[in-house]
Motif scaffolding. Structure first.
Motif, PDB file in Angstrom:
ATOM      1  N   GLN A 220       0.829  -1.211   0.000  1.00 61.44           N
ATOM      2  CA  GLN A 220       0.000   0.000   0.000  1.00 61.44           C
ATOM      3  C   GLN A 220       0.861   1.257   0.000  1.00 61.44           C
ATOM      4  O   GLN A 220       0.532   2.254  -0.660  1.00 61.44           O
ATOM      5  CB  GLN A 220      -0.924  -0.002   1.219  1.00 61.44           C
ATOM      6  N   ALA A 221       1.972   1.224   0.727  1.00 58.07           N
ATOM      7  CA  ALA A 221       2.876   2.374   0.755  1.00 58.07           C
ATOM      8  C   ALA A 221       3.462   2.644  -0.628  1.00 58.07           C
ATOM      9  O   ALA A 221       3.614   3.804  -1.038  1.00 58.07           O
ATOM     10  CB  ALA A 221       3.996   2.133   1.774  1.00 58.07           C
ATOM     11  N   LEU A 222       3.778   1.595  -1.357  1.00 59.13           N
ATOM     12  CA  LEU A 222       4.291   1.765  -2.718  1.00 59.13           C
ATOM     13  C   LEU A 222       3.236   2.393  -3.625  1.00 59.13           C
ATOM     14  O   LEU A 222       3.542   3.272  -4.447  1.00 59.13           O
ATOM     15  CB  LEU A 222       4.732   0.421  -3.281  1.00 59.13           C
ATOM     16  N   LEU A 223       1.998   1.966  -3.493  1.00 62.09           N
ATOM     17  CA  LEU A 223       0.928   2.548  -4.312  1.00 62.09           C
ATOM     18  C   LEU A 223       0.714   4.021  -3.980  1.00 62.09           C
ATOM     19  O   LEU A 223       0.516   4.846  -4.880  1.00 62.09           O
ATOM     20  CB  LEU A 223      -0.362   1.753  -4.108  1.00 62.09           C
ATOM     21  N   GLN A 234       5.403  10.099   1.133  1.00 63.94           N
ATOM     22  CA  GLN A 234       4.124   9.400   1.219  1.00 63.94           C
ATOM     23  C   GLN A 234       4.325   7.905   1.473  1.00 63.94           C
ATOM     24  O   GLN A 234       3.495   7.264   2.119  1.00 63.94           O
ATOM     25  CB  GLN A 234       3.314   9.628  -0.058  1.00 63.94           C
ATOM     26  N   TYR A 235       5.402   7.378   0.962  1.00 66.15           N
ATOM     27  CA  TYR A 235       5.765   5.982   1.261  1.00 66.15           C
ATOM     28  C   TYR A 235       6.008   5.832   2.754  1.00 66.15           C
ATOM     29  O   TYR A 235       5.429   4.952   3.410  1.00 66.15           O
ATOM     30  CB  TYR A 235       7.008   5.616   0.450  1.00 66.15           C
ATOM     31  N   TRP A 236       6.845   6.709   3.333  1.00 64.15           N
ATOM     32  CA  TRP A 236       7.154   6.605   4.755  1.00 64.15           C
ATOM     33  C   TRP A 236       5.952   6.947   5.626  1.00 64.15           C
ATOM     34  O   TRP A 236       5.747   6.329   6.681  1.00 64.15           O
ATOM     35  CB  TRP A 236       8.336   7.521   5.097  1.00 64.15           C
ATOM     36  N   ARG A 237       5.141   7.900   5.202  1.00 66.65           N
ATOM     37  CA  ARG A 237       3.940   8.236   5.976  1.00 66.65           C
ATOM     38  C   ARG A 237       3.031   7.014   6.116  1.00 66.65           C
ATOM     39  O   ARG A 237       2.540   6.705   7.211  1.00 66.65           O
ATOM     40  CB  ARG A 237       3.187   9.379   5.306  1.00 66.65           C
ATOM     41  N   THR A 238       2.812   6.321   5.009  1.00 64.22           N
ATOM     42  CA  THR A 238       1.937   5.142   5.047  1.00 64.22           C
ATOM     43  C   THR A 238       2.503   4.065   5.954  1.00 64.22           C
ATOM     44  O   THR A 238       1.772   3.457   6.753  1.00 64.22           O
ATOM     45  CB  THR A 238       1.745   4.580   3.626  1.00 64.22           C
ATOM     46  N   PRO A 260      12.223   2.767  -2.184  1.00 63.12           N
ATOM     47  CA  PRO A 260      11.831   2.622  -3.587  1.00 63.12           C
ATOM     48  C   PRO A 260      12.273   3.845  -4.390  1.00 63.12           C
ATOM     49  O   PRO A 260      12.263   4.969  -3.880  1.00 63.12           O
ATOM     50  CB  PRO A 260      10.303   2.514  -3.524  1.00 63.12           C
ATOM     51  N   SER A 261      12.645   3.614  -5.616  1.00 57.19           N
ATOM     52  CA  SER A 261      13.076   4.715  -6.492  1.00 57.19           C
ATOM     53  C   SER A 261      12.632   4.381  -7.914  1.00 57.19           C
ATOM     54  O   SER A 261      13.424   3.890  -8.730  1.00 57.19           O
ATOM     55  CB  SER A 261      14.597   4.901  -6.419  1.00 57.19           C
ATOM     56  N   PHE A 262      11.351   4.609  -8.186  1.00 58.04           N
ATOM     57  CA  PHE A 262      10.788   4.268  -9.483  1.00 58.04           C
ATOM     58  C   PHE A 262      10.957   5.426 -10.467  1.00 58.04           C
ATOM     59  O   PHE A 262      11.116   6.585 -10.081  1.00 58.04           O
ATOM     60  CB  PHE A 262       9.303   3.928  -9.355  1.00 58.04           C
ATOM     61  N   LEU A 278      -1.754  -6.370  -4.276  1.00 58.78           N
ATOM     62  CA  LEU A 278      -2.291  -6.048  -2.958  1.00 58.78           C
ATOM     63  C   LEU A 278      -3.479  -6.948  -2.631  1.00 58.78           C
ATOM     64  O   LEU A 278      -3.645  -7.390  -1.487  1.00 58.78           O
ATOM     65  CB  LEU A 278      -2.700  -4.576  -2.902  1.00 58.78           C
ATOM     66  N   THR A 279      -4.305  -7.238  -3.621  1.00 61.98           N
ATOM     67  CA  THR A 279      -5.434  -8.141  -3.417  1.00 61.98           C
ATOM     68  C   THR A 279      -4.953  -9.536  -3.034  1.00 61.98           C
ATOM     69  O   THR A 279      -5.508 -10.185  -2.137  1.00 61.98           O
ATOM     70  CB  THR A 279      -6.284  -8.222  -4.697  1.00 61.98           C
ATOM     71  N   THR A 280      -3.889 -10.008  -3.687  1.00 62.65           N
ATOM     72  CA  THR A 280      -3.319 -11.316  -3.356  1.00 62.65           C
ATOM     73  C   THR A 280      -2.792 -11.332  -1.923  1.00 62.65           C
ATOM     74  O   THR A 280      -3.037 -12.274  -1.160  1.00 62.65           O
ATOM     75  CB  THR A 280      -2.187 -11.666  -4.338  1.00 62.65           C
TER      76      THR A 280
END
Length: 295
Positions: A220-223, A234-238, A260-262, A278-280
């Motif tokens: 979820q943090a990645l999304l 936002q990644y770290w906040r999540t 992550p660094s996309f 995420l569903t999986t």
């Protein structure tokens, strides 16, 4: 709630109705609680001292709310259960099956197992140490345990409130090959989106060797990171909102060192594939919740 030692529980919790303790001998209860506290002192806690086990949220009541015999079995089993969720879930299944065979699966036995698994869900017990385990093996152990919950719900209507509590703290285990999909789909995501190194490789190694409910929050943090235009805050906040910090990421057997660094050109594909992933992850790791049907 008092019988389970729960305080300030969410409003949607539906614990078993309390039974009168008037017939209990206060001196015997005090001695029993002292013995129980001594046994619990051997349990390795993550963030709190052992007083939490008997006096704080999710604690084991000193008023006879749980079976001392079952607590002793749990404490004996816990050192081996620090290796993985598979070990803890199989141990819980063994205890419930043994209690049923011996005719001792009363409410206090089941309540003790619930408190144990609740502490696990609250990250107060060690989830993984020096052990590699395939996701499908964890999912299989979960399915075995939730199958016992289902049987208990169907066969013992008077236990249904407690079964709902149990189902809220144990992942469902997925259906069919849900655990194997955790292993396979991350490889597909990496290949399809050109992200085989850095953070994604570290996370992939964790997923393959000991997936846990933390992986739901990481995904979820990645999304959220992608949806924010690759704002790493936002990644770290999540993660922080869900009780995960850098120290926890580094505590895994397969440590996650990197952020992550996309690239922007990866975002559409990763958003699509991670949403499916995420569903999986939720199918295996997320509990049904108290509002979900238990039968």
């Amino acid at each position: 709630a008092a019988r389970l030692g729960l305080k300030d529980v969410p409003a949607n919790f539906s614990p078993p109705a309390a039974k009168s303790a008037a017939a209990s001998n206060s001196k015997q209860s005090s001695k029993s609680h002292q013995n129980l506290a001594q046994r619990l002192a051997s349990v390795e806690m993550q963030n709190h001292d052992h007083e939490m086990l008997t006096s704080r949220q999710g604690g084991i009541s000193k008023h006879g709310g749980v079976s001392e015999g079952m607590v002793n079995r749990i404490v004996d089993a816990e050192p081996g259960c620090t290796r993985s969720f598979m070990h803890r879930y199989n141990a819980a299944s063994d205890m419930l099956e043994e209690a049923a065979r011996s005719g001792g699966d009363d409410e206090s036995d089941v309540a003790a197992v619930f408190v144990w698994l609740r502490f696990c869900a609250l990250r107060q017990l060690v989830w993984n140490r020096n052990y590699n385990i395939k996701p499908r093996e964890i999912a299989s152990a979960q399915e075995r345990l939730t199958g016992l919950f289902q049987n208990l719900y169907q066969q013992r209507p008077e236990r249904r409130d407690l079964v709902r509590l149990l189902m809220s703290v144990v992942g469902r285990g997925g259906e069919g090959n849900g655990g194997q999909r955790i292993r396979d789909e991350i490889l597909d995501i990496q290949s399809a989106n050109d992200c085989k190194g850095g953070f994604m490789e570290e996370w992939h190694q964790k997923l393959h060797n000991n997936t846990t409910p933390d992986d739901v929050q990481i995904c979820q943090a990645l999304l959220n990171y992608i949806d924010s235009g690759l704002d790493i805050s936002q990644y770290w906040r999540t993660l922080h909102e869900n009780g995960i910090d850098k120290d926890r990421l580094m505590s895994f057997d397969r440590k996650i060192h990197s952020e992550p660094s996309f690239r922007q050109d990866q975002c559409d594909g990763l958003r699509r594939d991670l949403t499916k992933y995420l569903t999986t992850l939720k199918a295996v790791h997320s509990g049904g919740g108290l509002s979900s049907p238990a039968g």
